[in-house]
Enzyme design. Sequence first.
Site, PDB file in Angstrom:
ATOM      1  N   CYS A   1       0.846  -1.194   0.000  1.00 52.98           N
ATOM      2  CA  CYS A   1       0.000   0.000   0.000  1.00 52.98           C
ATOM      3  C   CYS A   1       0.890   1.255   0.000  1.00 52.98           C
ATOM      4  O   CYS A   1       2.089   1.167   0.216  1.00 52.98           O
ATOM      5  CB  CYS A   1      -0.880   0.022   1.235  1.00 52.98           C
ATOM      6  SG  CYS A   1      -1.775  -1.512   1.463  1.00 52.98           S
TER       7      CYS A   1
ATOM      8  N   ARG B   1       1.450   1.508  -6.214  1.00 51.22           N
ATOM      9  CA  ARG B   1       1.658   0.563  -5.119  1.00 51.22           C
ATOM     10  C   ARG B   1       0.392  -0.222  -4.778  1.00 51.22           C
ATOM     11  O   ARG B   1       0.453  -1.233  -4.065  1.00 51.22           O
ATOM     12  CB  ARG B   1       2.117   1.311  -3.857  1.00 51.22           C
ATOM     13  CG  ARG B   1       3.400   2.071  -4.026  1.00 51.22           C
ATOM     14  CD  ARG B   1       3.740   2.828  -2.770  1.00 51.22           C
ATOM     15  NE  ARG B   1       4.018   1.913  -1.677  1.00 51.22           N
ATOM     16  CZ  ARG B   1       5.217   1.398  -1.424  1.00 51.22           C
ATOM     17  NH1 ARG B   1       6.242   1.713  -2.181  1.00 51.22           N
ATOM     18  NH2 ARG B   1       5.393   0.570  -0.418  1.00 51.22           N
TER      19      ARG B   1
ATOM     20  N   TRP C   1      -3.550  -1.926  -1.486  1.00 48.42           N
ATOM     21  CA  TRP C   1      -3.469  -3.157  -2.278  1.00 48.42           C
ATOM     22  C   TRP C   1      -3.820  -4.255  -1.284  1.00 48.42           C
ATOM     23  O   TRP C   1      -3.001  -4.644  -0.455  1.00 48.42           O
ATOM     24  CB  TRP C   1      -2.057  -3.336  -2.839  1.00 48.42           C
ATOM     25  CG  TRP C   1      -2.016  -4.309  -3.953  1.00 48.42           C
ATOM     26  CD1 TRP C   1      -2.325  -4.082  -5.264  1.00 48.42           C
ATOM     27  CD2 TRP C   1      -1.659  -5.692  -3.877  1.00 48.42           C
ATOM     28  NE1 TRP C   1      -2.184  -5.229  -5.997  1.00 48.42           N
ATOM     29  CE2 TRP C   1      -1.780  -6.225  -5.174  1.00 48.42           C
ATOM     30  CE3 TRP C   1      -1.247  -6.539  -2.845  1.00 48.42           C
ATOM     31  CZ2 TRP C   1      -1.506  -7.561  -5.473  1.00 48.42           C
ATOM     32  CZ3 TRP C   1      -0.974  -7.858  -3.126  1.00 48.42           C
ATOM     33  CH2 TRP C   1      -1.101  -8.354  -4.430  1.00 48.42           C
TER      34      TRP C   1
ATOM     35  N   ASN D   1       0.897   0.512   6.088  1.00 45.09           N
ATOM     36  CA  ASN D   1       1.413  -0.295   4.982  1.00 45.09           C
ATOM     37  C   ASN D   1       2.208  -1.436   5.611  1.00 45.09           C
ATOM     38  O   ASN D   1       3.096  -1.187   6.417  1.00 45.09           O
ATOM     39  CB  ASN D   1       2.322   0.561   4.089  1.00 45.09           C
ATOM     40  CG  ASN D   1       3.087  -0.272   3.084  1.00 45.09           C
ATOM     41  OD1 ASN D   1       2.599  -1.296   2.625  1.00 45.09           O
ATOM     42  ND2 ASN D   1       4.287   0.158   2.747  1.00 45.09           N
ATOM     43  N   GLY D   2       1.868  -2.671   5.268  1.00 45.64           N
ATOM     44  CA  GLY D   2       2.582  -3.821   5.838  1.00 45.64           C
ATOM     45  C   GLY D   2       1.597  -4.880   6.286  1.00 45.64           C
ATOM     46  O   GLY D   2       0.415  -4.827   5.922  1.00 45.64           O
TER      47      GLY D   2
ATOM     48  N   GLU E   1       8.337 -18.498 -23.110  1.00 46.43           N
ATOM     49  CA  GLU E   1       8.166 -17.224 -22.406  1.00 46.43           C
ATOM     50  C   GLU E   1       9.303 -16.254 -22.755  1.00 46.43           C
ATOM     51  O   GLU E   1       9.079 -15.056 -22.913  1.00 46.43           O
ATOM     52  CB  GLU E   1       8.088 -17.479 -20.892  1.00 46.43           C
ATOM     53  CG  GLU E   1       8.150 -16.248 -19.994  1.00 46.43           C
ATOM     54  CD  GLU E   1       6.996 -15.262 -20.169  1.00 46.43           C
ATOM     55  OE1 GLU E   1       6.063 -15.533 -20.957  1.00 46.43           O
ATOM     56  OE2 GLU E   1       7.047 -14.193 -19.532  1.00 46.43           O
TER      57      GLU E   1
ATOM     58  N   LYS F   1       8.752 -12.518 -24.323  1.00 44.90           N
ATOM     59  CA  LYS F   1       9.304 -11.284 -23.727  1.00 44.90           C
ATOM     60  C   LYS F   1      10.042 -10.488 -24.798  1.00 44.90           C
ATOM     61  O   LYS F   1       9.899  -9.276 -24.897  1.00 44.90           O
ATOM     62  CB  LYS F   1      10.279 -11.605 -22.587  1.00 44.90           C
ATOM     63  CG  LYS F   1       9.686 -12.040 -21.297  1.00 44.90           C
ATOM     64  CD  LYS F   1       9.077 -10.944 -20.450  1.00 44.90           C
ATOM     65  CE  LYS F   1       7.633 -10.734 -20.689  1.00 44.90           C
ATOM     66  NZ  LYS F   1       6.655 -11.676 -20.342  1.00 44.90           N
TER      67      LYS F   1
ATOM     68  N   GLU G   1       7.483  -8.900 -27.420  1.00 43.70           N
ATOM     69  CA  GLU G   1       6.543  -7.852 -27.022  1.00 43.70           C
ATOM     70  C   GLU G   1       7.214  -6.539 -26.664  1.00 43.70           C
ATOM     71  O   GLU G   1       6.610  -5.481 -26.833  1.00 43.70           O
ATOM     72  CB  GLU G   1       5.617  -8.320 -25.891  1.00 43.70           C
ATOM     73  CG  GLU G   1       6.315  -8.609 -24.601  1.00 43.70           C
ATOM     74  CD  GLU G   1       5.363  -9.142 -23.543  1.00 43.70           C
ATOM     75  OE1 GLU G   1       4.186  -8.780 -23.542  1.00 43.70           O
ATOM     76  OE2 GLU G   1       5.821  -9.928 -22.696  1.00 43.70           O
TER      77      GLU G   1
ATOM     78  N   HIS H   1      12.628 -31.277 -38.185  1.00 45.98           N
ATOM     79  CA  HIS H   1      11.353 -31.554 -38.863  1.00 45.98           C
ATOM     80  C   HIS H   1      10.849 -30.326 -39.612  1.00 45.98           C
ATOM     81  O   HIS H   1       9.672 -30.239 -39.942  1.00 45.98           O
ATOM     82  CB  HIS H   1      10.315 -32.048 -37.851  1.00 45.98           C
ATOM     83  CG  HIS H   1      10.749 -33.315 -37.184  1.00 45.98           C
ATOM     84  ND1 HIS H   1      10.763 -34.529 -37.834  1.00 45.98           N
ATOM     85  CD2 HIS H   1      11.250 -33.552 -35.945  1.00 45.98           C
ATOM     86  CE1 HIS H   1      11.233 -35.461 -37.011  1.00 45.98           C
ATOM     87  NE2 HIS H   1      11.535 -34.884 -35.867  1.00 45.98           N
TER      88      HIS H   1
ATOM     89  N   LYS I   1      -2.116  -3.741 -20.189  1.00 43.64           N
ATOM     90  CA  LYS I   1      -1.776  -4.593 -19.037  1.00 43.64           C
ATOM     91  C   LYS I   1      -2.850  -5.622 -18.748  1.00 43.64           C
ATOM     92  O   LYS I   1      -2.567  -6.753 -18.410  1.00 43.64           O
ATOM     93  CB  LYS I   1      -1.538  -3.694 -17.822  1.00 43.64           C
ATOM     94  CG  LYS I   1      -1.083  -4.434 -16.586  1.00 43.64           C
ATOM     95  CD  LYS I   1       0.352  -4.881 -16.725  1.00 43.64           C
ATOM     96  CE  LYS I   1       0.795  -5.791 -15.599  1.00 43.64           C
ATOM     97  NZ  LYS I   1       1.889  -6.675 -16.022  1.00 43.64           N
TER      98      LYS I   1
HETATM   99  C1  F6R Z   1       2.992 -10.800 -21.426  1.00 46.02           C
HETATM  100  C2  F6R Z   1       1.797 -10.581 -20.660  1.00 46.02           C
HETATM  101  C3  F6R Z   1       0.536 -11.161 -21.166  1.00 46.02           C
HETATM  102  C4  F6R Z   1      -0.320 -11.675 -20.004  1.00 46.02           C
HETATM  103  C5  F6R Z   1      -1.685 -12.127 -20.524  1.00 46.02           C
HETATM  104  C6  F6R Z   1      -2.537 -12.670 -19.414  1.00 46.02           C
HETATM  105  O1  F6R Z   1       4.096 -10.219 -20.816  1.00 46.02           O
HETATM  106  O2  F6R Z   1       1.803  -9.907 -19.659  1.00 46.02           O
HETATM  107  O3  F6R Z   1       0.770 -12.174 -22.086  1.00 46.02           O
HETATM  108  O4  F6R Z   1       0.366 -12.727 -19.388  1.00 46.02           O
HETATM  109  O5  F6R Z   1      -2.342 -11.045 -21.117  1.00 46.02           O
HETATM  110  O6  F6R Z   1      -2.773 -11.693 -18.453  1.00 46.02           O
HETATM  111  P1  F6R Z   1      -3.269 -12.067 -17.019  1.00 46.02           P
HETATM  112  O7  F6R Z   1      -2.180 -12.862 -16.355  1.00 46.02           O
HETATM  113  O8  F6R Z   1      -3.517 -10.762 -16.336  1.00 46.02           O
HETATM  114  O9  F6R Z   1      -4.515 -12.894 -17.186  1.00 46.02           O
END
Ligand code: F6R
Length: 608
Positions: A2, A27, A75, A101-102, A481, A485, A488, A504, A603
């Site tokens: 938080c 946060r 949070w 916070n904590g 993965e 990374k 993207e 193949h 996000k």
């Molecule tokens: C990649 C990334 C996305 C999420 C995906 C699922 O870095 O962040 O591929 O992993 O959109 O998102 P969540 O986990 O929020 O369901």
Amino acid sequence: MCGIVGYTGTQDAAPILLDGLKKLEYRGYDSAGIAVMDHNIISVNKVKGRIVSLSEKTSDGASVPGTTGIGHTRWATHGAPTEENAHPHLSNDGRFAIVHNGIIENYMALREELLGDGYVFQSETDTEVIVHLLEMYYRGNVRDALIRTANRLQGSYALGVICSEEPGSIYAVREKSPLILGLGIDENFFASDVTALVNHTRNVIYLEDGEFAELTCDAIRVFDVTGREIIKTPSRILWDVQAAEKGGYEHFMLKEIMEQPAAVKATIAPRIREGEVVFDELKDGPAVISGVRKIIITACGSAYYAGCAGKYALEKLTRIPVEVVLASELRYSDPLIDKDTLVIVISQSGETADTIAAMRECSERGARTLAVVNVVGSTVANIADYTVYTWAGPEIAVATTKGYTTQVTVLYMLSVYFGRALGLIGEDQEKEMTDTLQQLPRLIQQSIDLNPAIPSLAKKYHDSKALFFIGRNTDYAVALEGALKMKEISYLHAEAYAAGELKHGTIALIEEHQPVIALCCNPSIMEKTLSNIVEVKSRGAEVLALTFRNNQKILSVADDLLFIPDVESLFSAVTEIVPLQLLAYHVAKENGCDIDKPKNLAKSVTVE
Ligand code: F6R
């Protein structure tokens, strides 16, 4: 995670508190509140949701008069994100308001004691015990009451306190949660981080654990747990406002990569006790796995890849077949799911539309759903039969890093937990595995420390036309993965292939100087991956291998190297991904990309 803020001065407090909370919103942002003191009257305003709602509720602070106050952005950990659970919390006599916070670890015992003494609780939070203790110990001196209260608390806390008996004073206490005092002219401040202070002052005092501070508009006094005054030397903040928001890191993504040891520790620590994995949050305990004939993991993007990495441990330790299915595919696939299927749903945000839809589809077919989710109170968390939180803290960079590692960590823990419940793992074996799990935060830190060459490797590889990632078994899952990374955030074409599949078809793409990132962290199939490395090298590829420091065979064939520390390969994905995250980060930086907000992405993907 938080954020807290406090102000005392000659200006109206509320607008200043709201501005500080906006800076701290990264946060946590599930609820927020302020308490402002006007002469001897404390008024509290709280909302579920963002600071913007709190601003609306208080007309940007104009409706709340007073020059002293405290604020909080939450949070949620203990108790859902509701207005009741939002801070500030008030004492029963209305004399004290506090923000925290904590986590107060002994809050259950304290709550019982205070209930026995007749105190009435308004929230489900661990925090509320603090304000009742203050009321109980108050004998006309706030400082004494604070010291006596702090002596009763176990855990971590940054506290902000106001008392209606002392208009014009704010108090701050720090124990294992950050708290910084800001020195102004005719005004003083405190906040969880400098982000909230730099608009007002650059002169700050960093409180240490066990220190208490009393702030008025013209003085700051710091004292220790015995009440003895401590003379502190102010520091000057040299960061610009944006850098401060990122805790000194250039990007949130880098900050979040570096936070992984702590995030994984926070995820593991409460769930391993005396050599056993415990999931207090699973209401049916180990019975969750009884009668289960098939496990389906469903998720999107990196969360799906976390499932791919976790599948190996889950299958090995439970001997139950595990399928990992993209949520966007599962929802329209007429899946073979029934009441004997356990569906593990993985989501950082808990709001991903495809994931939610797949989960609902599975529930309708009679399956039980277990959510592995980061955001408290999110839809996925709310609709699952069982919810296990990853305690990664808020993740701000669009590309997930600590979200992924904490998801994989939870899958490791569930594998051990279920394996034990099914009688497939003995006590000693569980002890050995939990010892390894507890080492993961340290090993992740080593994965960071062992790779100082990454920025220069990024200079070498940043303008490649394409990057291929190869690996087998768990290495393949991590390669998926790693490639995501890279794609993207750097916009380079990056693909992951199962190393055994190269011949193949894919090997046709290998030509002179084609970079191939080869993951070789699984000793049981090392020789096989080594053969694949030799195959691509003999067709001209430039190989960047990820392996153990002492792996002489790989060291002698690869052109460049990334390292992980020695770790049991069943649990190695969380150490393997870290150098690949850092490589993607530095390649993106070389390419001048907007790392935290890559183009076309968001996000939380709340549309199909
Ligand atoms: C990649 C990334 C996305 C999420 C995906 C699922 O870095 O962040 O591929 O992993 O959109 O998102 P969540 O986990 O929020 O369901």
